[in-house]
Design a protein around this motif. Structure first.
Motif, PDB file in Angstrom:
ATOM      1  N   GLY A   1       0.838  -1.195   0.000  1.00 52.41           N
ATOM      2  CA  GLY A   1       0.000   0.000   0.000  1.00 52.41           C
ATOM      3  C   GLY A   1       0.872   1.243   0.000  1.00 52.41           C
ATOM      4  N   TYR A   2       0.243   2.383  -0.146  1.00 55.35           N
ATOM      5  CA  TYR A   2       0.979   3.648  -0.165  1.00 55.35           C
ATOM      6  C   TYR A   2       0.271   4.665   0.702  1.00 55.35           C
ATOM      7  N   THR A   3       1.066   5.498   1.324  1.00 57.22           N
ATOM      8  CA  THR A   3       0.578   6.663   2.026  1.00 57.22           C
ATOM      9  C   THR A   3       1.424   7.833   1.558  1.00 57.22           C
ATOM     10  N   ALA A   4       0.969   9.032   1.819  1.00 52.67           N
ATOM     11  CA  ALA A   4       1.735  10.206   1.386  1.00 52.67           C
ATOM     12  C   ALA A   4       2.528  10.770   2.558  1.00 52.67           C
ATOM     13  N   LEU A   5       3.774  11.116   2.286  1.00 48.02           N
ATOM     14  CA  LEU A   5       4.600  11.807   3.269  1.00 48.02           C
ATOM     15  C   LEU A   5       4.184  13.286   3.303  1.00 48.02           C
ATOM     16  N   PRO A   6       4.559  14.013   4.341  1.00 52.23           N
ATOM     17  CA  PRO A   6       4.190  15.433   4.415  1.00 52.23           C
ATOM     18  C   PRO A   6       4.607  16.240   3.180  1.00 52.23           C
ATOM     19  N   ASP A   7       5.696  15.824   2.525  1.00 45.26           N
ATOM     20  CA  ASP A   7       6.131  16.561   1.331  1.00 45.26           C
ATOM     21  C   ASP A   7       5.447  16.064   0.054  1.00 45.26           C
ATOM     22  N   GLY A   8       4.511  15.139   0.195  1.00 44.33           N
ATOM     23  CA  GLY A   8       3.749  14.645  -0.944  1.00 44.33           C
ATOM     24  C   GLY A   8       4.309  13.402  -1.612  1.00 44.33           C
ATOM     25  N   ARG A   9       5.523  13.001  -1.268  1.00 43.66           N
ATOM     26  CA  ARG A   9       6.083  11.786  -1.863  1.00 43.66           C
ATOM     27  C   ARG A   9       5.330  10.560  -1.359  1.00 43.66           C
ATOM     28  N   PRO A  10       5.172   9.557  -2.237  1.00 46.32           N
ATOM     29  CA  PRO A  10       4.523   8.330  -1.783  1.00 46.32           C
ATOM     30  C   PRO A  10       5.462   7.533  -0.887  1.00 46.32           C
ATOM     31  N   CYS A  11       4.896   6.933   0.130  1.00 47.92           N
ATOM     32  CA  CYS A  11       5.668   6.093   1.047  1.00 47.92           C
ATOM     33  C   CYS A  11       5.004   4.718   1.088  1.00 47.92           C
ATOM     34  N   PRO A  12       5.653   3.701   0.508  1.00 48.81           N
ATOM     35  CA  PRO A  12       5.049   2.373   0.505  1.00 48.81           C
ATOM     36  C   PRO A  12       5.105   1.714   1.880  1.00 48.81           C
ATOM     37  N   PHE A  13       4.120   0.874   2.120  1.00 47.85           N
ATOM     38  CA  PHE A  13       4.107   0.075   3.337  1.00 47.85           C
ATOM     39  C   PHE A  13       3.555  -1.299   2.997  1.00 47.85           C
ATOM     40  N   ILE A  14       3.906  -2.275   3.814  1.00 49.24           N
ATOM     41  CA  ILE A  14       3.497  -3.662   3.616  1.00 49.24           C
ATOM     42  C   ILE A  14       2.558  -4.033   4.757  1.00 49.24           C
ATOM     43  N   THR A  15       1.421  -4.649   4.412  1.00 53.07           N
ATOM     44  CA  THR A  15       0.473  -5.083   5.438  1.00 53.07           C
ATOM     45  C   THR A  15       0.203  -6.581   5.305  1.00 53.07           C
ATOM     46  N   SER A  16      -0.372  -7.126   6.361  1.00 55.74           N
ATOM     47  CA  SER A  16      -0.867  -8.494   6.292  1.00 55.74           C
ATOM     48  C   SER A  16      -2.023  -8.516   5.286  1.00 55.74           C
ATOM     49  N   ASP A  17      -2.381  -9.693   4.830  1.00 60.10           N
ATOM     50  CA  ASP A  17      -3.425  -9.820   3.808  1.00 60.10           C
ATOM     51  C   ASP A  17      -4.740  -9.190   4.242  1.00 60.10           C
ATOM     52  N   ASP A  18      -5.043  -9.290   5.538  1.00 63.65           N
ATOM     53  CA  ASP A  18      -6.300  -8.714   6.030  1.00 63.65           C
ATOM     54  C   ASP A  18      -6.202  -7.205   6.255  1.00 63.65           C
ATOM     55  N   GLY A  19      -4.998  -6.648   6.091  1.00 65.63           N
ATOM     56  CA  GLY A  19      -4.814  -5.216   6.245  1.00 65.63           C
ATOM     57  C   GLY A  19      -4.786  -4.734   7.681  1.00 65.63           C
ATOM     58  N   LEU A  20      -4.839  -5.647   8.636  1.00 69.13           N
ATOM     59  CA  LEU A  20      -4.913  -5.255  10.038  1.00 69.13           C
ATOM     60  C   LEU A  20      -3.561  -4.989  10.677  1.00 69.13           C
ATOM     61  N   ARG A  21      -2.489  -5.488  10.060  1.00 65.79           N
ATOM     62  CA  ARG A  21      -1.154  -5.294  10.629  1.00 65.79           C
ATOM     63  C   ARG A  21      -0.223  -4.675   9.601  1.00 65.79           C
ATOM     64  N   THR A  22       0.416  -3.588   9.974  1.00 61.75           N
ATOM     65  CA  THR A  22       1.472  -3.029   9.135  1.00 61.75           C
ATOM     66  C   THR A  22       2.753  -3.765   9.481  1.00 61.75           C
ATOM     67  N   LEU A  23       3.370  -4.374   8.473  1.00 64.47           N
ATOM     68  CA  LEU A  23       4.563  -5.182   8.688  1.00 64.47           C
ATOM     69  C   LEU A  23       5.841  -4.398   8.444  1.00 64.47           C
ATOM     70  N   ALA A  24       5.780  -3.428   7.551  1.00 55.57           N
ATOM     71  CA  ALA A  24       6.969  -2.630   7.237  1.00 55.57           C
ATOM     72  C   ALA A  24       6.562  -1.355   6.524  1.00 55.57           C
ATOM     73  N   SER A  25       7.327  -0.326   6.747  1.00 55.06           N
ATOM     74  CA  SER A  25       7.234   0.914   5.977  1.00 55.06           C
ATOM     75  C   SER A  25       8.583   1.114   5.313  1.00 55.06           C
ATOM     76  N   VAL A  26       8.567   1.590   4.103  1.00 53.15           N
ATOM     77  CA  VAL A  26       9.807   1.764   3.352  1.00 53.15           C
ATOM     78  C   VAL A  26      10.064   3.252   3.183  1.00 53.15           C
ATOM     79  N   ILE A  27      11.165   3.707   3.750  1.00 51.78           N
ATOM     80  CA  ILE A  27      11.521   5.114   3.676  1.00 51.78           C
ATOM     81  C   ILE A  27      12.010   5.419   2.265  1.00 51.78           C
TER      82      ILE A  27
END
Length: 91
Positions: free
Chosen positions: A12-38
């Motif tokens: 998945g992706y979220t936006a950083l304050p400067d607008g850049r996309p920040c990817p993250f990895i979740t469990s299949d059910d989306g309930l646990r964030t496993l990693a964020s990639v800077i």
């Protein structure tokens, strides 16, 4: 060491304050964030690889188990076994 979170994992992706996309990895059910990639060079490719890790590990295990060799297994089998051990925290 405990077992890893079962796959599949989702990217998945979220936006950083400067607008850049920040990817993250979740469990299949989306309930646990496993990693964020800077964000850095190559970060999106790394995030995609992280998300594929459970399926890659399962495929590698299946390939090693399915092999039938007359004499010595090919060199890739030892490489695969070493990679599996690393993923399992055994190396």
């Amino acid at each position: 060491m405990s077992a890893h979170t079962p796959g599949p994992w989702r990217l998945g992706y979220t936006a950083l304050p400067d607008g850049r996309p920040c990817p993250f990895i979740t469990s299949d059910d989306g309930l646990r964030t496993l990693a964020s990639v800077i964000p850095h060079e190559g970060y999106e490719a790394n995030a995609i690889l992280f998300a594929a890790a459970p399926e890659l590990l399962a495929a590698l295990r299946a390939a090693v188990l399915a092999g039938e060799w007359v004499d010595q297994p090919p060199a890739w089998v030892e490489q695969a076994r070493a990679a599996i051990a690393k993923a399992e925290g055994k190396s």
